[in-house]
Enzyme design. Structure first.
Site, mmCIF file in Angstrom:
data_model
loop_
_atom_site.group_PDB
_atom_site.id
_atom_site.type_symbol
_atom_site.label_atom_id
_atom_site.label_comp_id
_atom_site.label_asym_id
_atom_site.label_seq_id
_atom_site.Cartn_x
_atom_site.Cartn_y
_atom_site.Cartn_z
ATOM 1 C CB THR A 1 -18.712 35.193 8.703
ATOM 2 O OG1 THR A 1 -18.550 36.491 8.166
ATOM 3 C CG2 THR A 1 -18.414 35.186 10.189
ATOM 4 C CG ASP B 1 -23.049 39.202 13.519
ATOM 5 O OD1 ASP B 1 -22.469 39.682 12.514
ATOM 6 O OD2 ASP B 1 -23.384 38.005 13.586
HETATM 7 C C1 SD4 Z 1 -20.911 40.925 9.642
HETATM 8 N N1 SD4 Z 1 -21.872 38.792 10.181
HETATM 9 O O1 SD4 Z 1 -19.893 41.594 9.679
HETATM 10 C C2 SD4 Z 1 -20.771 39.426 9.472
HETATM 11 C C3 SD4 Z 1 -20.703 39.109 8.017
HETATM 12 C C4 SD4 Z 1 -20.915 37.681 7.651
HETATM 13 O O2 SD4 Z 1 -20.754 35.985 6.127
HETATM 14 O O3 SD4 Z 1 -21.376 36.864 8.398
HETATM 15 N N2 SD4 Z 1 -20.570 37.282 6.460
HETATM 16 O O4 SD4 Z 1 -22.036 41.420 9.687
#
Ligand code: SD4
Length: 328
Positions: A188, A219
């Site tokens: 992400t 988040d």
């Molecule tokens: C989530 N925080 O959907 C994101 C996923 C993520 O690297 O950070 N992936 O929970």
């Protein structure tokens, strides 16, 4: 919050590794304005090793562009990269095979916009910005977000690449429903920038947990959890298991800790430790935070080793290996 234009005709539309430093010139437009205060030089930072994204953000900052444009254009690089299977087009689908995207953006004045679980639109960060600038709302979810995007002129795009489809079909053969971030997927992008005026903005965009339940939102599009900016203090953004970041309102916490005097590094460490404290028996998941303060100081910290964050300033770009709570 500044007044925004109300929706027009709302339903009329149916429908890694350390790289060689790139030295960038610092021309006059990047010099901080003479305000009598300590000059703040532009900087862009992001989660993971997204050198192309910070380089794009830097190009905006170098020309005197705003931190808002810098983070917007910076994270779009990853949304458009089909090889990034955690962001935008090419992101991994949910367990039913649908790619659903989450994103949010926040500016120097505390204005913000977000889209949650939106399908068929390749650049959720651009839609999030439209939510911020063109509606009286902060969040649009699912079909409503998609419809709004069409109204704003975005094109319908099939986001499930052949590679993602094959990976999902393979996953379906054996998997029990237990998506684990940083094993099944990560990457992400959360980005923070300070422009030549010393103003801070941030953006965060993701396809979320690979093979998640339909409708699951983490988040990343939640202001205060995956991203928070307070132009008086600094900004923070997160990557990793979103549920844990939401529980502790992680990015807001980090900004508040900086407000109380902690450095970005100390604040990120405290943010991770708060999550650890709530998961004493279970530490098999990854969370990484990055932060920047008003002076342009940065920090990053995670639970497991392996997280890095990238900074881009007039000195060039650096991939910073992040310290971690659990050592390898
Ligand atoms: C989530 N925080 O959907 C994101 C996923 C993520 O690297 O950070 N992936 O929970």
């Amino acid at each position: 919050m500044k007044r925004r234009k109300f929706l027009r005709n709302s339903s009329t539309v149916a429908a890694g590794m350390l790289s060689a430093p790139i030295l960038a010139s610092c021309n006059e437009t990047t010099a901080a304005k003479d305000t009598g205060k300590t000059p703040i030089l532009p900087i862009a930072i992001c989660t993971w090793d997204f050198g192309n994204a910070t380089a794009k953000a830097w190009k905006v900052l170098e020309k005197g562009g705003s931190s808002l444009d810098a983070v917007h254009q910076g994270v779009m690089v990853e949304e458009n990269d089909l090889n990034n299977s955690t962001v935008g087009n090419g992101g991994r689908p949910d367990r039913d095979g649908n790619v659903t995207l989450d994103a949010c953006i926040m500016d120097k004045d505390g204005n913000c916009g977000a889209v949650l679980a939106m399908q068929n639109i390749a650049n959720p960060i651009s839609v999030a910005r439209k939510v911020m600038e063109e509606t009286p709302h902060v969040m649009l979810a699912g079909k409503g977000a998609e419809q709004f995007a069409y109204e704003q002129g975005f094109e319908k795009t099939d986001l499930l690449t052949e590679e993602s489809k094959q990976a999902w079909l393979e996953w379906k053969k054996t998997s029990q429903y237990k998506p684990i971030i940083n094993i099944e997927n990560h990457d992400t992008i959360g980005m923070l920038a300070i422009d030549a005026d010393g103003d801070i903005a941030g953006a965060c965009t993701t396809s979320g947990m690979a093979y998640k339940m339909a409708g699951r939102v983490g988040d990343s599009p939640i202001i205060g959890a995956g991203l928070f900016v307070d132009n008086e203090v600094g900004g923070a953004t997160a990557t990793g298991v979103g549920e844990e970041v939401v529980r502790t309102v992680g990015s807001f916490l980090i900004v508040e800790l900086m407000r109380q005097g902690k450095s970005p590094q100390e604040a990120c460490e405290e943010g991770v430790k708060r999550i650890i404290a709530k998961n004493k028996d279970k530490q098999d998941f990854q969370i990484g935070f990055i932060a920047i303060n008003k002076k342009g100081e940065t920090g990053g910290y995670c639970i497991h080793p392996g997280f890095t964050y990238r900074t881009f300033t007039k000195e060039g770009h650096i991939n910073n290996p992040s310290d971690s709570y659990l050592k390898s």
